[in-house]
Design an enzyme around this catalytic site. Structure first.
Site, PDB file in Angstrom:
ATOM      1  N   TYR A 175      25.440  44.639  59.491  1.00 39.55           N
ATOM      2  CA  TYR A 175      26.126  44.054  60.224  1.00 39.55           C
ATOM      3  C   TYR A 175      26.140  42.636  60.096  1.00 39.55           C
ATOM      4  CZ  TYR A 175      28.085  41.108  64.067  1.00 39.55           C
ATOM      5  OH  TYR A 175      28.473  40.007  64.430  1.00 39.55           O
ATOM      6  N   ASP A 222      30.997  45.900  63.880  1.00 42.31           N
ATOM      7  CA  ASP A 222      29.997  45.959  65.053  1.00 42.31           C
ATOM      8  C   ASP A 222      30.553  46.965  65.875  1.00 42.31           C
ATOM      9  OD1 ASP A 222      32.006  44.545  66.188  1.00 42.31           O
ATOM     10  OD2 ASP A 222      30.659  43.302  67.491  1.00 42.31           O
ATOM     11  N   GLU A 260      23.700  35.260  65.026  1.00 45.46           N
ATOM     12  CA  GLU A 260      23.923  36.601  64.818  1.00 45.46           C
ATOM     13  C   GLU A 260      22.660  37.539  65.191  1.00 45.46           C
ATOM     14  OE1 GLU A 260      26.655  38.028  64.434  1.00 45.46           O
ATOM     15  OE2 GLU A 260      28.005  36.148  64.025  1.00 45.46           O
TER      16      GLU A 260
END
Length: 294
Positions: free
Chosen positions: A121, A139, A38
């Site tokens: 996020y 996102d 991520e």
DNA sequence: CAGCCGTGGGC
DNA sequence: TGCCCAAGGCT
């Protein structure tokens, strides 16, 4: 609450068939692996992240493995993914996880948010994708999909974390595991079908439900989005300077850095900012090196 | 909160 | 070509 435009059954069935086979989606991937992916994927395409992530996880399979490494080695392994401060923040996060969380990536959103480099996020992405929690994961893809399918707009307006999270929260299926998968599915839909340029509407599973389609696909009418220049900016110069040091196995002389940019004022300012950021260090002899590699 | 922080590929 | 875009975060 269910969405008429993005019905879970339809979206999940589509995802079952069309989800890309990405390495960090392997069921055996650790929460640490998910976190690393991520961070790397922030503003960076999947194709460039894949090889770096594979190498990274083979080398540093646990947070404590990365924490034991020098910052310089971490920046070097980051390669040319861009925004190299992410590498330093990931190293700092790994150190905190190792020292304060028993080498286990936290599962609580608020605890994740307290770690460096982890924002609204990424915290929720880890909670959902590593731990299967039901939490809105928003996102740029999700913002676009929701803007089109639900609001009938060509694209999302300016981001607002609070509003965006609430917007997506009402769409989530009730069941925890389905909600997490639904979040991944919305992102995937935005990444491979409902793309920013030339969306593949013919391949879209929710075409018949899409509010944007229903409205006749009107053009974007929101406020103009700020365009990020690159050529000639400090960002470019910093990148050029760091690339020299990153590509050398020993500290480099000032002269080598002077070659990459003509404007001495801008060059000096950027070099100084790299030192301030901790992406570079100066040796006692005045040479430049990655941090911890003097 | 607007502006800044890398890099490369597609059109 | 120059511009837009890519799983954001920080100040």
């Amino acid at each position: 609450m269910r969405s008429r435009e993005l019905p879970p059954d339809t979206v999940l069935a589509w995802f079952d068939v069309h989800a890309r086979d990405l390495p960090w989606r392997d069921p055996d991937t650790s929460a640490w692996g998910v976190l690393v992916s991520e961070i790397m994927l922030q503003q960076t395409p999947v194709s460039r992240v894949e090889p770096v992530w594979l190498n990274w996880m083979a080398r540093w399979p646990r947070p404590s493995d990365l924490a034991a490494e020098t910052q310089g080695e971490v920046v070097r392994a980051w390669g040319k993914l861009g925004y190299p401060r992410r590498a330093l923040r990931l190293h700092a996060a790994a150190t905190e996880i190792a020292e304060r969380h028993d080498d286990v990536v936290p599962s609580d959103v608020d605890v994740l948010l307290a770690l460096p480099g982890i924002g609204a996020y990424t915290a929720r992405a880890v909670a959902a994708f590593a731990y299967g929690q039901r939490t809105p994961v928003v996102d740029t893809n999700v913002r676009r999909v929701v803007a089109r399918a639900v609001h009938g707009a060509a694209d999302a307006g300016p981001p607002s974390t609070t509003r965006d999270l609430a917007d997506v929260a009402v769409l989530l299926p009730t069941t925890e595991s389905r909600a997490a998968r639904y979040s991944a599915a919305l992102m995937e839909l935005g990444a491979i079908v409902c793309t920013a340029r030339s969306p593949r509407c013919a391949d879209c599973p929710v075409l018949s439900d899409c509010a944007w389609q229903r409205a006749g696909r009107p053009a974007y009418s929101g406020p103009a989005k700020p365009v990020q220049r690159f050529a000639g900016t400090d960002r470019q110069v910093r990148g050029l300077l760091l690339d020299v040091v990153r590509g050398s196995d020993r500290p480099v002389e000032r002269h080598r850095l002077d070659l990459v940019w003509a404007d001495a004022g801008q060059r000096d300012r950027c070099l100084d900012s790299l030192l301030v950021d901790g992406l570079m260090e100066q040796t006692d002899e005045g040479l430049f090196a990655l941090p911890g590699e003097r």
